[in-house]
Structures are given as structure tokens and as C-alpha cells.
Design a protein around this motif. Structure first.
Motif, PDB file in Angstrom:
ATOM      1  N   SER A  21      23.508 -51.047  71.741  1.00 49.90           N
ATOM      2  CA  SER A  21      22.636 -50.076  72.520  1.00 49.90           C
ATOM      3  C   SER A  21      22.830 -48.549  71.945  1.00 49.90           C
ATOM      4  CB  SER A  21      22.944 -50.357  74.060  1.00 49.90           C
ATOM      5  OG  SER A  21      24.320 -50.114  74.257  1.00 49.90           O
ATOM      6  N   ILE A  22      24.125 -48.539  71.205  1.00 54.44           N
ATOM      7  CA  ILE A  22      24.456 -47.126  70.873  1.00 54.44           C
ATOM      8  C   ILE A  22      23.480 -46.760  69.728  1.00 54.44           C
ATOM      9  CG2 ILE A  22      26.037 -45.636  69.921  1.00 54.44           C
ATOM     10  CD1 ILE A  22      28.247 -47.414  71.077  1.00 54.44           C
ATOM     11  N   GLY A  23      22.900 -45.581  69.794  1.00 56.03           N
ATOM     12  CA  GLY A  23      21.989 -45.101  68.717  1.00 56.03           C
ATOM     13  C   GLY A  23      20.612 -45.923  68.666  1.00 56.03           C
ATOM     14  N   ALA A  24      20.510 -46.948  69.602  1.00 53.61           N
ATOM     15  CA  ALA A  24      19.054 -47.739  69.691  1.00 53.61           C
ATOM     16  C   ALA A  24      18.157 -47.201  70.221  1.00 53.61           C
ATOM     17  CB  ALA A  24      19.293 -49.253  69.943  1.00 53.61           C
ATOM     18  N   SER A  25      16.812 -47.209  69.925  1.00 55.87           N
ATOM     19  CA  SER A  25      15.836 -46.799  70.867  1.00 55.87           C
ATOM     20  C   SER A  25      14.913 -47.701  71.319  1.00 55.87           C
ATOM     21  CB  SER A  25      15.135 -45.600  70.236  1.00 55.87           C
ATOM     22  OG  SER A  25      14.375 -46.055  69.115  1.00 55.87           O
ATOM     23  N   GLY A  26      14.308 -47.849  72.329  1.00 58.44           N
ATOM     24  CA  GLY A  26      13.409 -48.878  72.738  1.00 58.44           C
ATOM     25  C   GLY A  26      14.007 -50.429  73.045  1.00 58.44           C
ATOM     26  N   LEU A  27      15.482 -50.254  73.422  1.00 56.68           N
ATOM     27  CA  LEU A  27      16.033 -51.637  73.662  1.00 56.68           C
ATOM     28  C   LEU A  27      15.589 -52.198  74.655  1.00 56.68           C
ATOM     29  CD1 LEU A  27      18.438 -53.355  72.351  1.00 56.68           C
ATOM     30  CD2 LEU A  27      19.845 -51.950  73.950  1.00 56.68           C
ATOM     31  N   PHE A  33      15.352 -57.221  71.236  1.00 57.16           N
ATOM     32  CA  PHE A  33      15.771 -55.936  70.363  1.00 57.16           C
ATOM     33  C   PHE A  33      14.480 -55.806  69.628  1.00 57.16           C
ATOM     34  CE2 PHE A  33      19.949 -57.434  71.058  1.00 57.16           C
ATOM     35  CZ  PHE A  33      20.371 -56.279  71.469  1.00 57.16           C
ATOM     36  N   LEU A  39      20.753 -51.682  63.020  1.00 58.80           N
ATOM     37  CA  LEU A  39      21.938 -51.083  63.697  1.00 58.80           C
ATOM     38  C   LEU A  39      23.283 -51.773  62.687  1.00 58.80           C
ATOM     39  CD1 LEU A  39      21.754 -51.713  67.411  1.00 58.80           C
ATOM     40  CD2 LEU A  39      21.819 -49.531  66.132  1.00 58.80           C
TER      41      LEU A  39
END
Lengths: 54, 193
Positions: A21-27, A33, A39
Motif C-alpha cells: 500500500s505504500i506509495g500506491a494510489s487507488g489501492l 490492485f 511496486l
């Protein structure tokens, strides 16, 4: 050094999952995903990825 | 000499993801009054309030599925520590609106920087950590020990304490032993042990 501590396989697996989830957008919280954010995985060895981006 | 510890969000670009998790936990501790014994769920509730300004207790209950008394305790704690503001509704005096504020909002914002400002991703992060534990109220201290152990691969008790949070030695010992009891850390004897 005496006693040492190392993480269990479940611990590594879960931390790896959380790290996605780190740095992810729209998870998607439901587990999917949906962004294909690419990632990086190599820094969370030694467990193989068990979740793959769609 | 303990290994170099990443202390600041400014280091986030150079830290690997496991190290970033440690930095995120540090910001959450700061957001919760510097208390590493705070439950991970409390951090999740604060993040939810931050995501939904002027939210109400009943809305929080709906989103978390928690019972009223448990949620009340967490809300009272957050209010007493100055993490949230409470404002009575102008339409219905029985309804209290809540919003994050002050140092809690600022430090939560630093944690959110790691998630592209996505509260949903922070929620997922915390939920995944919470689900790892069999203990019903895992703390930020517990999570930090797991992250440190995973980052180092294998570590002595003292090395983990150096990477964890300051506090009474007995508190750290108890937390570490409880992680072993839960099967989250494996205790081994090295050849000199």
C-alpha cells in the motif's frame, strides 16, 4: 549474542502485503490492485510475492 | 554501535519499503501523543476522522463495526490528548462532530505522504498489520518490533530494543515475549547462547 529473534514466515508475508500500500494510489481495500503501479518487490526479500497487481 | 536508524520522512526516498514502514509507525506514534503503546486501531480511527472531517460517532461505528463503548474510549482518548476537536451539531445537540487537529493532523499528514495522501491506503496498511496479530489490541510498539526484525532478518533483543521505542525495559521485554508467544517472532539460540 545469546538469543536472537527472527520474523516468522507469516510476519514477513503480512508485512510484505502491508508494504504494497505504500506509495500506491487507488489501492482497493477488498484486496485487488487496480493501478499497476509497479511496486518494487526486491527490497522485501526473502518471501516471494503472493499478491500480484491486476 | 547500533545500526543507523532512519528517523525522518526526509529519508523516505532512500529507505526500502520495510524501513519506510518503520518511519510511518514513527509518525503515527507522534500523531498519537508520542505513545508507542497506542493500539494500531486507534491510529486507524484517527486516520478515519482525518479522512472524514466533521464525522460523527455513529458514522464511525458504521465504518468500523465497533461497539459503542470501545469506540467511545478511543474517542475520549483522542480528545483528551488534543488529537481531535469535538463540536456539537447545530441541528441536533446530541450529535457531536469530530475532526482531526493540531499535532495529530500534522504528523498523520507526514504518514500519509508515504501513501500518496491516500487515507484508503493507510487504512489498508494498518488493517493488514492488525490482522497479523492474534492479540486483540496490537500496539504501534509491537508493529515496530516486527518491522525491525524483518528489516534485520535476525536480531538480538538489544538490537530490537535499539530500533524500537524508548520506554521501560520491562515494557519492551513483555512486548517482545508476547510477539514470540503469538508466533510472530521466532526465538533462537545462536552458537554462543
Amino acid at each position: 549474542m545469546g538469543k536472537t529473534f527472527k520474523p516468522s514466515a507469516d510476519t514477513i508475508r503480512s508485512l510484505r502485503q502491508a508494504a504494497l500500500s505504500i506509495g500506491a494510489s487507488g489501492l482497493s481495500i477488498s484486496g485487488g490492485f487496480n493501478t499497476g503501479t509497479g511496486l518494487p518487490q526486491e527490497d522485501i526479500s526473502p518471501m516471494p510475492a503472493n499478491v500480484t497487481p491486476k | 554501535m547500533p545500526p543507523k536508524i532512519l528517523k525522518s520522512a526526509h529519508n523516505q526516498a532512500s529507505a526500502n519499503r520495510i524501513q519506510q514502514m518503520g518511519l510511518i509507525l514513527d509518525h503515527l506514534v507522534d500523531a498519537l501523543g508520542g505513545d508507542p503503546s497506542a493500539p494500531l486501531r486507534r491510529a486507524q480511527i484517527l486516520a478515519d476522522i482525518d479522512c472524514h472531517p466533521d464525522t460523527t460517532q455513529s458514522a464511525l461505528m458504521d465504518r468500523f463495526g465497533m461497539n459503542k463503548s470501545t469506540l467511545n474510549r478511543e474517542i475520549e482518548w483522542l480528545y483528551d490528548q488534543g488529537c481531535i476537536l469535538r463540536t456539537p451539531s447545530q441541528q441536533d445537540g446530541r450529535v457531536i462532530h469530530m475532526s482531526s487537529c493540531g499535532y495529530a493532523k500534522k504528523n498523520l499528514g507526514l504518514a500519509l505522504d508515504y501513501f500518496n495522501r491516500s487515507h484508503k491506503n493507510l487504512h489498508f496498511f494498518l488493517e493488514t498489520l492488525i490482522n497479523l496479530f492474534t492479540d486483540p489490541k496490537p500496539t504501534l510498539r509491537d508493529a515496530k518490533f516486527l518491522v525491525a526484525a524483518t528489516d534485520m532478518g535476525e536480531a538480538s533483543r538489544q538490537e530490537l530494543f535499539d530500533r524500537g521505542y524508548s520506554g521501560a525495559n520491562t515494557t519492551n521485554v513483555r512486548a517482545l515475549d508476547h510477539l514470540v508467544e503469538q508466533g510472530l517472532l521466532i526465538k533462537t539460540e545462536d552458537e554462543n547462547g
